[in-house]
Design a protein around this motif. Structure first.
Motif, PDB file in Angstrom:
ATOM      1  N   PHE A   1       2.461 -20.877  -1.522  1.00 52.63           N
ATOM      2  CA  PHE A   1       1.670 -19.751  -2.025  1.00 52.63           C
ATOM      3  C   PHE A   1       2.564 -18.720  -2.711  1.00 52.63           C
ATOM      4  O   PHE A   1       2.114 -18.019  -3.624  1.00 52.63           O
ATOM      5  N   ALA A   2       3.812 -18.633  -2.298  1.00 53.14           N
ATOM      6  CA  ALA A   2       4.738 -17.707  -2.955  1.00 53.14           C
ATOM      7  C   ALA A   2       4.949 -18.111  -4.409  1.00 53.14           C
ATOM      8  O   ALA A   2       4.995 -17.261  -5.313  1.00 53.14           O
ATOM      9  N   CYS A   3       5.073 -19.417  -4.640  1.00 56.56           N
ATOM     10  CA  CYS A   3       5.222 -19.919  -6.009  1.00 56.56           C
ATOM     11  C   CYS A   3       3.972 -19.613  -6.818  1.00 56.56           C
ATOM     12  O   CYS A   3       4.061 -19.156  -7.964  1.00 56.56           O
ATOM     13  N   LEU A   4       2.799 -19.824  -6.229  1.00 53.14           N
ATOM     14  CA  LEU A   4       1.552 -19.537  -6.934  1.00 53.14           C
ATOM     15  C   LEU A   4       1.415 -18.051  -7.249  1.00 53.14           C
ATOM     16  O   LEU A   4       0.972 -17.671  -8.330  1.00 53.14           O
ATOM     17  N   SER A   5       1.799 -17.202  -6.306  1.00 50.57           N
ATOM     18  CA  SER A   5       1.715 -15.765  -6.517  1.00 50.57           C
ATOM     19  C   SER A   5       2.642 -15.313  -7.637  1.00 50.57           C
ATOM     20  O   SER A   5       2.310 -14.411  -8.416  1.00 50.57           O
ATOM     21  N   GLN A   6       3.785 -15.969  -7.751  1.00 53.11           N
ATOM     22  CA  GLN A   6       4.743 -15.611  -8.790  1.00 53.11           C
ATOM     23  C   GLN A   6       4.286 -16.096 -10.162  1.00 53.11           C
ATOM     24  O   GLN A   6       4.453 -15.399 -11.165  1.00 53.11           O
ATOM     25  N   ASN A   7       3.685 -17.297 -10.212  1.00 48.92           N
ATOM     26  CA  ASN A   7       3.294 -17.890 -11.489  1.00 48.92           C
ATOM     27  C   ASN A   7       1.855 -17.572 -11.888  1.00 48.92           C
ATOM     28  O   ASN A   7       1.487 -17.710 -13.046  1.00 48.92           O
ATOM     29  N   ASN A   8       1.029 -17.176 -10.931  1.00 49.24           N
ATOM     30  CA  ASN A   8      -0.366 -16.854 -11.210  1.00 49.24           C
ATOM     31  C   ASN A   8      -0.758 -15.626 -10.394  1.00 49.24           C
ATOM     32  O   ASN A   8      -1.603 -15.701  -9.499  1.00 49.24           O
ATOM     33  N   PRO A   9      -0.150 -14.469 -10.694  1.00 48.27           N
ATOM     34  CA  PRO A   9      -0.356 -13.284  -9.850  1.00 48.27           C
ATOM     35  C   PRO A   9      -1.797 -12.802  -9.817  1.00 48.27           C
ATOM     36  O   PRO A   9      -2.261 -12.294  -8.806  1.00 48.27           O
ATOM     37  N   THR A  10      -2.532 -12.976 -10.908  1.00 47.92           N
ATOM     38  CA  THR A  10      -3.930 -12.533 -10.924  1.00 47.92           C
ATOM     39  C   THR A  10      -4.761 -13.331  -9.936  1.00 47.92           C
ATOM     40  O   THR A  10      -5.649 -12.795  -9.275  1.00 47.92           O
TER      41      THR A  10
END
Length: 374
Positions: A172-181
């Motif tokens: 989820f950290a990777c997703l938050s970094q690459n897709n913050p919205t």
């Protein structure tokens, strides 16, 4: 599979309609030993039989471009019937994707089901929502989380609650970094709580409007709700239960919603909402509902919104975007067909590069369904 089910259902309708027609004729002749002249068959029965016949012709037509079908009159199949067979929830579009459906149903019974979310998403987005695999066991994460979040806005979501095999990001950290919205759990929170432009409708203002109209908000659906931030705010602040429709397109959106202690519905926009008629107080259309959706699918969706909303319930359109001319000539009239009261209707220019290039605008609207329709 869906084709066979649809055909069997239509054949059943034929039997019922034929029996009704037979009874009608019998009832007009057995009442007297000297029967009166034959009574004409009512037009509504003839129309029903004609529609059923057209349905059979359509469902059994495997190649619409073949010479056998071109010889049929164009009026044989009502346009609305064809449209419903393409976007309805009876899986009748599955016969258009036999190879994908064969791959999906090719599994070993009584063992673990294949893990192929990308295949499922492809089928569903093409209008084929196949039946569950009935004789295999669903796959679960190898090391499920030892504890689950107890708040709807946790500092982080447990990565071990997701099977990451099919995704480029593995956390989820990777997703938050690459897709913050999409995966920053607080990204939408502030925009839903404050007023910065005419397009905004803070939750406090919405709830006050509903209260002043004596229309309590308890249950609702958030269409295309991503990771469930709107549902989380409604539950945390007002104890409102929102169902979130979301798809796992390139990311585990459904798992994220569930890990927040909310209810995800894995259904596309062309799918009938799996709730009963007239039971929802609120349906919100987030930014997933926009001009890229085929017009026929959008019309089907809005009428299904009307089906599930109770009298006095609200349809909230949040930042729908389209070309300005299309909003005026197409989408505005489409929404207007519902006959809802306009509580809020705000239009503003979409000022990002795409919006400036295509002359796009945003629409934010709050519409109230009439208390009763007769």
């Amino acid at each position: 599979m869906g084709f066979t089910m649809g055909l069997n259902f239509v054949l059943l309708l034929v039997m019922v309609a034929t029996n009704i027609l037979s009874l009608y004729h019998l009832s007009s002749t057995v009442q007297s030993p000297n029967p009166p002249p034959p009574v004409p068959v009512p037009d509504h029965l003839l129309r029903q039989l004609s529609t059923i016949r057209a349905t059979i012709n359509h469902l059994t037509r495997h190649n619409p471009s073949s010479s056998s079908t071109t010889a049929e009159p164009s009026s044989a199949v009502p346009r609305d019937l064809i449209l419903h067979s393409q976007i309805g929830p009876i899986a009748s579009s599955c016969h258009n994707h036999p190879d994908l459906l064969h791959r999906y149903m090719n599994y070993t019974p009584f063992s673990t089901c294949p893990y192929d979310p990308d295949l499922q998403e492809t089928l569903i987005l093409n209008g084929c929502h196949p039946l569950p695999r009935r004789r295999c066991f669903s796959r679960t994460p190898s090391k499920p989380p030892s504890s689950l979040p107890l708040t709807h806005f946790p500092t982080s979501l447990p990565d071990s609650g997701v099977i990451w095999n099919k995704y480029s990001c593995k956390s989820f950290a990777c997703l938050s970094q690459n897709n913050p919205t999409g995966f920053d759990l607080n990204a939408q929170r502030s925009s839903l709580q404050k007023y910065t432009s005419e397009l905004d409708l803070p939750l406090t203002q919405f709830m006050q409007l509903a209260k002043s109209a004596n229309s309590p908000i308890r249950l609702g659906i958030d269409i295309g709700g991503g990771t469930g931030t709107f549902a989380a705010l409604m539950k945390k602040s007002y104890n409102v239960t929102m169902l979130t429709t979301t798809m796992n397109v390139n990311a585990p959106y459904n798992e994220a919603v569930a890990l927040r202690g909310l209810v995800p519905l894995h259904v596309p926009l062309q799918q009938r909402f799996p709730v009963f008629d007239g039971t929802m107080d609120l349906v919100r259309c987030g930014r997933a509902v926009n001009r890229w959706i085929p017009l026929s699918v959008m019309e089907f969706m809005f009428y299904d919104v009307d089906r599930v909303l109770r009298g006095g319930g609200y349809l909230w359109v949040d930042r729908f975007f389209s070309k300005s001319v299309d909003l005026e000539k197409i989408y505005g009239p489409l929404i207007g067909k519902l006959g809802y009261k306009k509580v809020k209707w705000a239009v503003a220019n979409k000022t990002d590069p795409s919006g400036l290039k295509h002359g796009e605008v945003y629409l934010s609207a709050l519409l109230q369904k009439p208390v009763s329709k007769s």
